[in-house]
Design a protein around this motif. Structure first.
Motif, mmCIF file in Angstrom:
data_model
loop_
_atom_site.group_PDB
_atom_site.id
_atom_site.type_symbol
_atom_site.label_atom_id
_atom_site.label_comp_id
_atom_site.label_asym_id
_atom_site.label_seq_id
_atom_site.Cartn_x
_atom_site.Cartn_y
_atom_site.Cartn_z
ATOM 1 N N ARG A 152 0.787 -1.077 0.159
ATOM 2 C CA ARG A 152 0.639 0.257 0.343
ATOM 3 C C ARG A 152 0.622 1.180 -0.381
ATOM 4 O O ARG A 152 0.803 2.513 -1.336
ATOM 5 C CB ARG A 152 -0.561 0.063 1.161
ATOM 6 N N ASP A 153 1.607 1.755 0.441
ATOM 7 C CA ASP A 153 3.218 2.771 0.946
ATOM 8 C C ASP A 153 3.583 2.863 -0.766
ATOM 9 O O ASP A 153 3.345 3.683 -1.139
ATOM 10 C CB ASP A 153 3.609 2.513 2.071
ATOM 11 N N LYS A 154 3.683 1.024 -1.018
ATOM 12 C CA LYS A 154 4.871 1.975 -2.246
ATOM 13 C C LYS A 154 3.869 1.994 -2.794
ATOM 14 O O LYS A 154 4.548 3.253 -5.059
ATOM 15 C CB LYS A 154 5.276 0.582 -2.729
ATOM 16 N N VAL A 155 2.606 1.875 -3.457
ATOM 17 C CA VAL A 155 1.847 2.473 -4.226
ATOM 18 C C VAL A 155 1.220 3.776 -4.619
ATOM 19 O O VAL A 155 1.222 4.685 -4.908
ATOM 20 C CB VAL A 155 0.110 1.730 -4.396
ATOM 21 N N SER A 156 0.583 4.188 -3.111
ATOM 22 C CA SER A 156 0.556 5.080 -2.837
ATOM 23 C C SER A 156 2.105 6.263 -2.790
ATOM 24 O O SER A 156 2.056 7.981 -3.264
ATOM 25 C CB SER A 156 0.668 4.922 -0.355
ATOM 26 N N GLY A 157 3.579 5.481 -2.453
ATOM 27 C CA GLY A 157 5.038 7.083 -3.216
ATOM 28 C C GLY A 157 4.793 6.682 -4.360
ATOM 29 O O GLY A 157 5.006 8.335 -5.379
ATOM 30 N N TYR A 158 4.171 6.217 -5.249
ATOM 31 C CA TYR A 158 3.940 6.186 -6.906
ATOM 32 C C TYR A 158 2.976 7.093 -7.127
ATOM 33 O O TYR A 158 3.358 8.302 -8.237
ATOM 34 C CB TYR A 158 3.526 5.010 -7.292
ATOM 35 N N GLY A 180 -4.958 7.728 1.123
ATOM 36 C CA GLY A 180 -6.066 8.017 2.610
ATOM 37 C C GLY A 180 -7.339 7.299 2.647
ATOM 38 O O GLY A 180 -8.291 7.528 3.663
ATOM 39 N N PHE A 181 -7.463 6.308 1.952
ATOM 40 C CA PHE A 181 -8.849 5.140 1.757
ATOM 41 C C PHE A 181 -9.143 4.793 2.814
ATOM 42 O O PHE A 181 -8.217 4.043 3.197
ATOM 43 C CB PHE A 181 -8.740 4.359 0.717
ATOM 44 N N SER A 182 -10.166 4.479 3.455
ATOM 45 C CA SER A 182 -10.152 4.236 4.624
ATOM 46 C C SER A 182 -11.459 3.479 4.852
ATOM 47 O O SER A 182 -12.766 4.046 4.316
ATOM 48 C CB SER A 182 -10.544 4.804 5.917
ATOM 49 N N VAL A 183 -12.122 2.137 5.704
ATOM 50 C CA VAL A 183 -13.663 0.868 5.081
ATOM 51 C C VAL A 183 -13.554 1.348 6.057
ATOM 52 O O VAL A 183 -12.923 1.119 7.287
ATOM 53 C CB VAL A 183 -12.677 -0.622 4.776
ATOM 54 N N PRO A 184 -14.731 1.825 7.331
ATOM 55 C CA PRO A 184 -15.016 1.791 8.450
ATOM 56 C C PRO A 184 -15.376 0.250 9.363
ATOM 57 O O PRO A 184 -15.601 -0.943 8.557
ATOM 58 C CB PRO A 184 -16.533 1.928 8.276
ATOM 59 N N GLY A 185 -14.667 0.087 10.096
ATOM 60 C CA GLY A 185 -14.430 -1.474 11.166
ATOM 61 C C GLY A 185 -13.250 -1.754 10.360
ATOM 62 O O GLY A 185 -12.725 -2.745 11.155
ATOM 63 N N HIS A 186 -12.951 -1.578 9.593
ATOM 64 C CA HIS A 186 -11.185 -1.413 9.034
ATOM 65 C C HIS A 186 -10.332 -1.011 8.804
ATOM 66 O O HIS A 186 -9.608 -0.324 7.895
ATOM 67 C CB HIS A 186 -11.620 -2.509 7.867
#
Length: 498
Positions: free
Chosen positions: A329-335, A352-358
């Protein structure tokens, strides 16, 4: 907390005691551990394979095929169980996992045709009282090293065919999502495969190097990133091994001005964002021929990307799950950061996408860039995430030159109603797998899978007819039975059939 063991000689063993954590990517929590093999554990698997080989190579192909028929039935009966394991450890949606299993089963079906695909070639009377034929014989002990993104399908590209060809196989799957791979191997034993013919050893570079360096291992199959593919190919071939190493990709979809745009958009959505883009056949670049088709694509696709249904992959009815690890995830965000810094136009931002409860899961939303140029890292590199780049060009020839200039040549496709354009594209594009109005042109099991350029190291593609040739060696036999009481003088000229 349970530990996923190795499978050697039909028995579960933990080996050296080294382990690695296995995560649930939807929650970020450790769900278990996996044993990591040392060189001694790998050698144990090699030794039992070597011991099992003589009897297995002499087992009639029809009997080997019967094992595969039973294996296919067990895979179908356990599909839901396997798909749940894949989704829980990899993150892909349950429906995507089920599709992966089905494509793997197709390769088991092809392997079930062993008596047909292993038939040799025979020629009678190639010379006076001389017959000739070729025989396809197994190599011995062979091995496969497979990636995290298809823990069921990619191993099934390899060992069913290798085994029906008469070889014994050692599988080193990804340590990130090992449970489904182990279960499937145990189903093959349940189908009647003799102990020792298939072993599973989990591990890291130590296990990989042990397989590369072992003289008993005659061939290596690999699917993964290009740097590792090149390493395995180089190290394996210099030791005299046969190697097929499938590497990375940067797959382009060309949209012509006459494309059926609604269908093209639907195809791009699945090809770019399915499995969170963690596919070597994912479409990551849309090459639009002309601003008109590019603007129309943006208008139609942006709302669909924003509407992607994202959540824990084990829940049904979703489009995307999480990425496999926090590092991924962090690598893709870096791209994505790099694309913004390079001046590409970010139309949809998945950071910065977030899933409620996860909230601790490894999630990203779908991302779309426009006005991407070929010197940007988001264009040159394999991102392996849910990022689609739009590149604008003025002609089909310019689009093809762009694709042909790229270091990777795995898959590509064109969307058009023009048969002449499609034929030119298929003939001249320097890519191993090509689709016409098909976004993921993954060959069916009775063809073969493989790219060109730095997407494949080795001469033979995976599975299908090339797979048979990879896992066998040809022996040519020329036989003569002279007539009784006949005698011929010695011939000192080179023999011919004249």
């Amino acid at each position: 907390m349970s530990t996923v063991p190795h499978l050697i000689n039909g028995e579960r063993i933990t080996g050296s005691g080294r382990t690695s954590d296995v995560f649930n990517p939807a929650t970020g929590e450790v769900s278990g551990k996996v044993a990591l093999a040392d060189r001694a554990t790998v050698q144990q698997a090699i030794d039992v394979a070597k011991a099992a080989f003589p009897a297995w190579r002499n087992t009639p192909p029809a009997k080997r095929a019967q094992v595969m028929f039973r294996f296919k039935q067990l895979l179908e009966q356990n599909e839901a169980r396997i798909a749940e394991l894949i989704s829980r450890e990899h993150g892909k949606t349950i429906e995507d996992a089920a599709g992966e299993i089905k494509r793997g089963i197709e390769n088991v079906e092809y392997a079930s045709a062993a008596p047909e695909v292993l038939k040799g070639e025979y020629s009678r009377n190639v010379g006076p009282n001389i017959d000739a034929w070729s025989d396809f014989q197994p190599l011995g002990v062979v091995a496969g090293i497979t990636p995290f993104n298809f823990p069921a399908m990619v191993p099934l590209w390899m060992y069913p065919l290798a085994i029906v060809c008469g070889n014994c196989f050692i599988l080193k799957p990804s340590e990130r999502d090992p449970s489904s791979t182990l279960l499937i191997a145990e189903l093959l034993l349940e189908a009647g495969l003799p102990k020792g013919v298939l072993s599973v050893v989990h591990g890291d570079k130590e296990a990989v190097d042990a397989l590369i360096e072992a003289p008993e291992v005659k061939a290596l199959s690999f699917v993964g990133s290009t740097p590792i593919a090149e390493y395995i190919y180089s190290e394996g071939t210099k030791r005299g091994k046969r190697v097929q190493a499938l590497g990375g990709a940067k797959n382009h979809a060309v949209l012509m001005p006459d494309a059926d745009l609604d269908n093209a958009v639907s195809a791009l959505m699945g090809a770019a964002y399915g499995s969170c883009g963690e596919r070597c056949m994912a479409i990551s670049v849309a090459v639009c021929v002309g601003d008109q088709i590019a603007d129309a694509l943006v208008e139609k696709i942006v709302p669909q990307i924003k509407a992607l249904k994202i959540g824990a992959g084990t829940n049904s009815g979703l489009d995307m799950g999480p990425l496999v690890t926090a590092a991924a995830r962090d690598k893709v965000s870096g791209y994505i950061d790099a694309g913004v810094a390079a001046g590409a136009k970010l139309l949809v931002d998945g950071r910065g996408f977030s899933v409620p409860g996860h909230e601790n899961g490894y999630f990203l939303g779908g991302t779309l860039f426009d006005r991407v140029s070929n010197e940007m890292s988001i264009y040159t590199d394999e991102i392996f995430g849910p990022v689609l780049c739009i590149v604008r060009v003025g002609s089909l020839e310019e689009a093809m030159q762009l694709i042909n200039d790229h270091e990777y040549g795995n898959g590509t496709c064109i969307f058009t109603r023009d048969g002449e354009a499609a034929r030119l594209f298929c003939d001249e594009i320097e890519v191993g797998m090509v689709g016409v109005n098909v976004p993921l042109p993954v060959p069916v099991s009775y063809h073969s899978f493989g790219g060109w350029k730095r997407s494949l190291f080795g001469d033979l593609h995976a599975y299908g007819p090339d797979g048979v040739r990879f896992y066998t060696k040809r022996k040519a036999i020329t036989q003569r039975w002279p007539a009784r009481k006949s005698h011929e003088a010695a011939q000192f000229a080179f023999p011919s059939n004249g």
